[in-house]
Design an enzyme around this catalytic site. Sequence first.
Site, PDB file in Angstrom:
ATOM      1  N   ASP A  32       0.857  -1.179   0.000  1.00  0.00           N
ATOM      2  CA  ASP A  32       0.000   0.000   0.000  1.00  0.00           C
ATOM      3  C   ASP A  32       0.899   1.237   0.000  1.00  0.00           C
ATOM      4  O   ASP A  32       1.924   1.271   0.682  1.00  0.00           O
ATOM      5  CB  ASP A  32      -0.854  -0.007   1.280  1.00  0.00           C
ATOM      6  N   ASP A  66      -3.308   4.609  -2.100  1.00  0.00           N
ATOM      7  CA  ASP A  66      -4.406   5.116  -1.281  1.00  0.00           C
ATOM      8  C   ASP A  66      -4.871   6.497  -1.762  1.00  0.00           C
ATOM      9  O   ASP A  66      -4.040   7.391  -1.955  1.00  0.00           O
ATOM     10  CB  ASP A  66      -3.882   5.225   0.162  1.00  0.00           C
ATOM     11  N   GLU A  86      -6.559   3.840  -5.733  1.00  0.00           N
ATOM     12  CA  GLU A  86      -7.868   3.954  -5.087  1.00  0.00           C
ATOM     13  C   GLU A  86      -8.411   5.343  -5.418  1.00  0.00           C
ATOM     14  O   GLU A  86      -7.813   6.344  -5.049  1.00  0.00           O
ATOM     15  CB  GLU A  86      -7.736   3.780  -3.575  1.00  0.00           C
ATOM     16  N   HIS A 145     -11.187  -3.815   2.998  1.00  0.00           N
ATOM     17  CA  HIS A 145     -11.121  -3.490   4.432  1.00  0.00           C
ATOM     18  C   HIS A 145     -11.957  -2.280   4.819  1.00  0.00           C
ATOM     19  O   HIS A 145     -12.042  -1.949   5.993  1.00  0.00           O
ATOM     20  CB  HIS A 145      -9.657  -3.249   4.806  1.00  0.00           C
ATOM     21  N   ASP A 146     -12.531  -1.587   3.848  1.00  0.00           N
ATOM     22  CA  ASP A 146     -13.374  -0.415   4.138  1.00  0.00           C
ATOM     23  C   ASP A 146     -14.851  -0.697   3.914  1.00  0.00           C
ATOM     24  O   ASP A 146     -15.684   0.189   4.118  1.00  0.00           O
ATOM     25  CB  ASP A 146     -12.998   0.754   3.213  1.00  0.00           C
TER      26      ASP A 146
HETATM   27  C1  NOJ Z   1      -8.612   4.666   2.074  1.00  0.00           C
HETATM   28  C2  NOJ Z   1      -8.234   3.477   2.877  1.00  0.00           C
HETATM   29  O1  NOJ Z   1      -8.629   2.328   2.210  1.00  0.00           O
HETATM   30  C3  NOJ Z   1      -8.883   3.645   4.233  1.00  0.00           C
HETATM   31  O2  NOJ Z   1      -8.814   2.480   5.018  1.00  0.00           O
HETATM   32  C4  NOJ Z   1      -8.244   4.814   4.912  1.00  0.00           C
HETATM   33  O3  NOJ Z   1      -8.923   5.090   6.111  1.00  0.00           O
HETATM   34  C5  NOJ Z   1      -8.286   6.073   4.031  1.00  0.00           C
HETATM   35  N1  NOJ Z   1      -7.999   5.820   2.666  1.00  0.00           N
HETATM   36  C6  NOJ Z   1      -7.310   7.080   4.522  1.00  0.00           C
HETATM   37  O4  NOJ Z   1      -6.008   6.637   4.295  1.00  0.00           O
END
Ligand code: NOJ
Length: 565
Positions: A98, A199, A256, A329-330
């Site tokens: 990441d 990210d 992302e 994970h989100d």
């Molecule tokens: C996206 C990530 O996937 C998430 O887990 C994170 O909280 C935010 N970006 C901030 O880095």
Amino acid sequence: MQHQWWKEAVVYQIYPRSFKDSNGDGIGDLNGITEKLDYLQELGVDVIWICPIYASPNDDNGYDISNYYEIMKEFGTLQDFERMLAEIHKRGMRLVMDLVVNHTSDEHAWFVESRKSKDNPYRDFYIWRPGKNGREPNNWLSYFSGSAWQFDETTGEYYLHLFSRKQPDLNWENDQLRKAVYEMMRFWLDKGIDGFRMDVINHISKVPGLPDAPNPNSQGYAWGGEFFANGPRVHEFIQEMNREVLSHYDIMTVGETGAVTPHDAILYAGEDRHELNMVFQFEHTDLDAGPGGKWDVVPWKLSDLKEVMSRWQYELYGKAWNSLYLNNHDQPRSVSRFGDDKKYRVESAKMLATFLHLQQGTPYIYQGEEIGMTNVAFSSIEDYRDVEIHNLWRERVIESGEDPERLLQAIHQKGRDNARTPMQWNAGENAGFSTAKPWIQVNPNYREINVEAELANPNSIFHYYQQLIQLRKQNPLVVYGRYQLISEEHPDIYAYTRTMNENVWLVLCNFYGRETVWEKPKELASYQIAELKLGNYPIQSTHLSIDRISLRPYEALVLALQPNL
Ligand code: NOJ
């Protein structure tokens, strides 16, 4: 269309904190991952993406980095990392790390310097502004509730943080900062890693002047996405990063990118753009968000899912590459969100996998998805660990007096901790994740849902994923074939074809827990079934007639077709 290894790959995402604890502190770690590489090899995945493992005070579980060159203490050492990487490569797999460079931790040395004085050499590495009319410099909301600005006493100015207060945004306008980021990227690439998941990479360029966002809420704040998502210099920065770093290695990159359309995605990942290989889009994961946003949960509609997925398939075809995911994970667990995590958990988990992996793009499996792990519903807010959830709770329940039960309900459906409960390895203590009390509770269903049980059962979800992955490896059509949605109006079934040269495959997915019938549409008039490639129920293709196929609850079928004789 160019053939590339990362188009043919299947990626497995690891959330290291929750994967496997090897040293009995209740927190997953790198040696735990190394221990489980044979398991991943058996599954058949090609690439492992590990969420951040760098030094971090863990305000946002590693997405707040205090040192990019060090491994987080709880996760192990650089030696553990090197051993893990070597073991991954030894098994013919690759490692994607990441890359979190929209922001750092407020404990990163750059920020510690930056906040010291207005003329500190690192001041301009971050985004500092004086207040305006006794308030914040502008009205932007943070993704994690409240203003995106934090006042800092030492210099009497505010710094921008699109995420938590402990995640100050970096200033990409600063050449020195960009150089430092590229140097850090080379450090890891030179160790032999195989790529980066970047990210919120489309947030690194902010509109100069940082204007107020329209339509403020009752407290005067608004989401400022139009001023920081896909900002004016973002492509210039990513092209520079590509020129300086990425183009010198044989790696894969995935950005992302919230708030992107297929048009934007082609700019980030177009084959001739010299930026990234692919992006994560969010249109399908936004389908259950009501007018009040993420926590205003509404039922998603199959017709919308068809529209979104198909639009991405059509618009990127031959121009850019899709990434395919249903959870990470989100996000909540896919079987709980898009399937049925009770009566038809197994059938619906397999159906969703079929639906996703047969589309064009690189599929991502999130840890536990391959055994059908489900959402969790903690009864007390105290059991949650996520900074996003706690900030939300503070704002809505503690400060504004909203009904706690209602918010808890929304958290059960959408909270990020759904995805972060420990990986369920066996029916033993702490699900075999750790010998100590885990940092977040295990989902109580671990006695039935766990890796050991899945491996022992030839009809398990795990073994179905194995077959799906093998199907892709043996059939270039699964990777490169052209996608076409069919039977668009069908209320229960998501149906599509994939076509490459003279080969046509038909994918039928029943998205509901009732039987339903599919009838051959006109466009397939001249085809019959050649072979059943895969299905999530026991069946013989000789029993199938393409004219009319009856699908059982959550049944999925992959059929190779041939022209009528
Ligand atoms: C996206 C990530 O996937 C998430 O887990 C994170 O909280 C935010 N970006 C901030 O880095």
